[in-house]
Write an enzyme that holds these catalytic residues in place. Structure first.
Site, mmCIF file in Angstrom:
data_model
loop_
_atom_site.group_PDB
_atom_site.id
_atom_site.type_symbol
_atom_site.label_atom_id
_atom_site.label_comp_id
_atom_site.label_asym_id
_atom_site.label_seq_id
_atom_site.Cartn_x
_atom_site.Cartn_y
_atom_site.Cartn_z
ATOM 1 N N ASP A 437 24.437 78.766 -38.243
ATOM 2 C CA ASP A 437 24.050 77.991 -39.434
ATOM 3 C C ASP A 437 24.793 76.547 -39.216
ATOM 4 O O ASP A 437 26.170 76.726 -39.318
ATOM 5 C CB ASP A 437 24.420 78.544 -40.476
ATOM 6 N N HIS A 438 24.028 75.613 -39.152
ATOM 7 C CA HIS A 438 24.683 74.480 -39.045
ATOM 8 C C HIS A 438 25.399 73.695 -40.235
ATOM 9 O O HIS A 438 25.865 72.688 -39.996
ATOM 10 C CB HIS A 438 23.561 73.378 -38.330
ATOM 11 N N ARG A 439 25.366 74.381 -41.322
ATOM 12 C CA ARG A 439 25.725 73.723 -42.567
ATOM 13 C C ARG A 439 27.237 73.995 -42.310
ATOM 14 O O ARG A 439 28.098 73.185 -42.974
ATOM 15 C CB ARG A 439 25.357 74.547 -43.753
ATOM 16 N N VAL A 441 28.709 75.694 -39.106
ATOM 17 C CA VAL A 441 29.279 75.734 -37.930
ATOM 18 C C VAL A 441 28.875 74.453 -37.187
ATOM 19 O O VAL A 441 27.542 74.174 -36.994
ATOM 20 C CB VAL A 441 28.658 77.005 -37.196
#
Length: 467
Positions: A437-439, A441
């Site tokens: 999850d790029h939010r 990580v």
């Protein structure tokens, strides 16, 4: 002549066998009308959005009626079976008529609190007393209690009706629903409830706001068009209703894919040393009788990588705008079952030794294959592994399990030409893919985790030096 009184018939309602489940499908009935049942006896098997569960009856008696056939999807809180708790003995009607109604109600075994059904909880009459009323205890006669029991399906009420008009009971609704009604200017006392035990839902509030003209939409004339629906060749096509595990999986995957911005990274590695270690561990006396395979060491490698990079073991709390760091690892293992994909998890996997982890993996896989995975086993996961290699697939771009921040996909391990110590040799090679999850990580953190897993599988001795 004697007749059976309705007071002797108990309605067993569909319980919530998980947390927050709203419906379940009846897979199989183990009893039929006229059968004798005892407290704790399994009467049916149901499938929820998470697992198949057997439901025991919480009292003795004779089955009076099965309200739904096999294959029906039933809402939680809906009666599914009627049981005559008198055991089939006739009760004289005159004696019943001579006795006052109130004492009969008091003799019922319904106590305060939710009614235990061995698996989850049903919706009992006392569920309407979750919040004690504030204020003077004025007009609360026994008659109003009888009225409430009638609303909850626990017996008839006759003389209690006039008393209940003296003071209208407070409409049952959860705080968010009350707030919605307040915002929309809806008086809950005028709303017709559709939830279990007369609880008002959000849909009920919206329906109260909608103009009455909307009713013609549900008129029989409008329901006529569904007739031409079977416009497909049944010999060439098969339509399968979307329900149970498949329905839950679809909703979860769509929600995850369009909520969490996914990033997937890949790495191809030489796992020859890991494969040799697997063969050696199979001969270890401490692991005798346990499932020892590459997945065991991959799971251990991921746990070590999480320990070195704890930021990957987190979740995104949208409501509170917070990142929740987990100080424990509930390791999910994606499993393909006859009922669809499920992701049970190993609780506190970070604290387990290699033999303990092997034992937990073995139990998880065997239970999933038997279709006996419990809803609790699929809740609270933090990170997941999906082994697509068992299908001969090299890699994939896995979708996050809702509420988690990372998922590791393991591809097939194949003998391939590889440069080893300056020479091209046949080596055991596989490809790993990590979605995160790029939010919460960043690319750096995700890359470090994947690189650590790869480094351990290339040199398994790092399980000792890094752990």
């Amino acid at each position: 002549m004697t007749t059976m009184t309705e007071a002797s018939v108990r309605e067993f309602k569909m319980p919530d066998v998980g947390e927050g489940l709203t419906e379940a499908e009846i897979l199989k009935w183990y009893v039929q009308p006229g059968d004798q049942v005892t407290d704790g006896q399994v009467v049916c098997e149901v499938e929820t959005a998470k697992a198949a569960v057997e439901l025991p009856i919480p009292y003795d008696g004779v089955v009076r009626d099965l309200h739904f056939p096999e294959g029906s999807t039933v809402d939680v809180g809906t009666p599914i079976i009627a049981v005559d708790v008198s055991g089939g003995a006739a009760v004289p009607a005159p004696a019943q008529a001579a006795a006052p109604a109130a004492p009969v109600e008091e003799k019922k075994p319904e106590g305060s609190g939710r009614q235990p059904v061995l698996v989850g909880y049903g919706v009992a009459a006392s569920s309407t007393k979750r919040r004690p009323r504030k204020g003077p205890e004025v007009v609360v006669p026994e008659a109003s209690t009888a009225v409430q029991k009638e609303l909850n399906g626990h017996g008839p009420v006759a003389a209690a009706a006039p008393a209940s008009t003296a003071e209208k009971p407070r409409p049952l609704a959860k705080p968010p629903v009350r707030k919605l009604a307040k915002d929309l200017g809806v008086d809950l006392a005028t709303v017709v409830p559709s939830g279990p035990d007369g609880i008002i839902t959000r849909e009920d509030v919206h329906a109260a706001v909608a103009p009455p003209a909307a009713e013609p939409v549900t008129a029989p004339a409008v329901s006529a068009p569904p007739a031409p629906v079977p416009a497909y060749d049944t010999a060439r096509e098969t339509r399968i209703p979307v329900k149970g595990v498949r329905k839950a999986t679809a909703a979860a995957m769509v929600g995850s894919a369009f909520t969490a911005p996914h990033v997937t990274e890949f790495v191809t590695i030489d796992v020859t040393r890991t494969m040799k270690l697997v063969e050696e561990l199979k001969q270890d006396k401490d692991l005798q009788g346990l499932r020892v395979n590459p997945l065991l060491l991959i799971a251990k490698a991921l746990l070590v990588a999480i320990k070195r990079n704890p930021g990957i073991n987190a979740s995104w709390d949208e409501a509170n705008q917070e990142i929740v760091l987990k100080h424990y690892v509930n390791l999910g293992i994606a499993a393909a079952t006859p009922r669809g994909l499920i992701v049970p998890n190993i609780k506190d996997a970070h604290d387990k030794t290699l033999p303990q982890l092997a034992e937990a993996l073995g139990e998880l896989v065997s239970t999933a294959r038997e279709g006996k995975t419990s809803p609790a086993a699929m809740q609270g996961g933090t990170v997941t592994i999906t082994n697509v290699g068992v299908f001969g697939v090299d890699t994939g771009t896995p979708i996050l399990n809702p509420g988690e921040s990372a998922i590791l996909a393991v591809g097939a391990i194949k003998l391939q030409p590889w440069v080893h110590k300056g020479k091209v040799k046949p080596r055991q090679v596989t490809t790993l893919a990590l979605s995160f999850d790029h939010r919460l990580v960043d690319g750096e953190l995700g890359s470090k985790v994947l690189a650590d897993v790869a480094a351990i599988l290339e040199q398994p001795k790092r399980l000792i030096t890094w752990a």
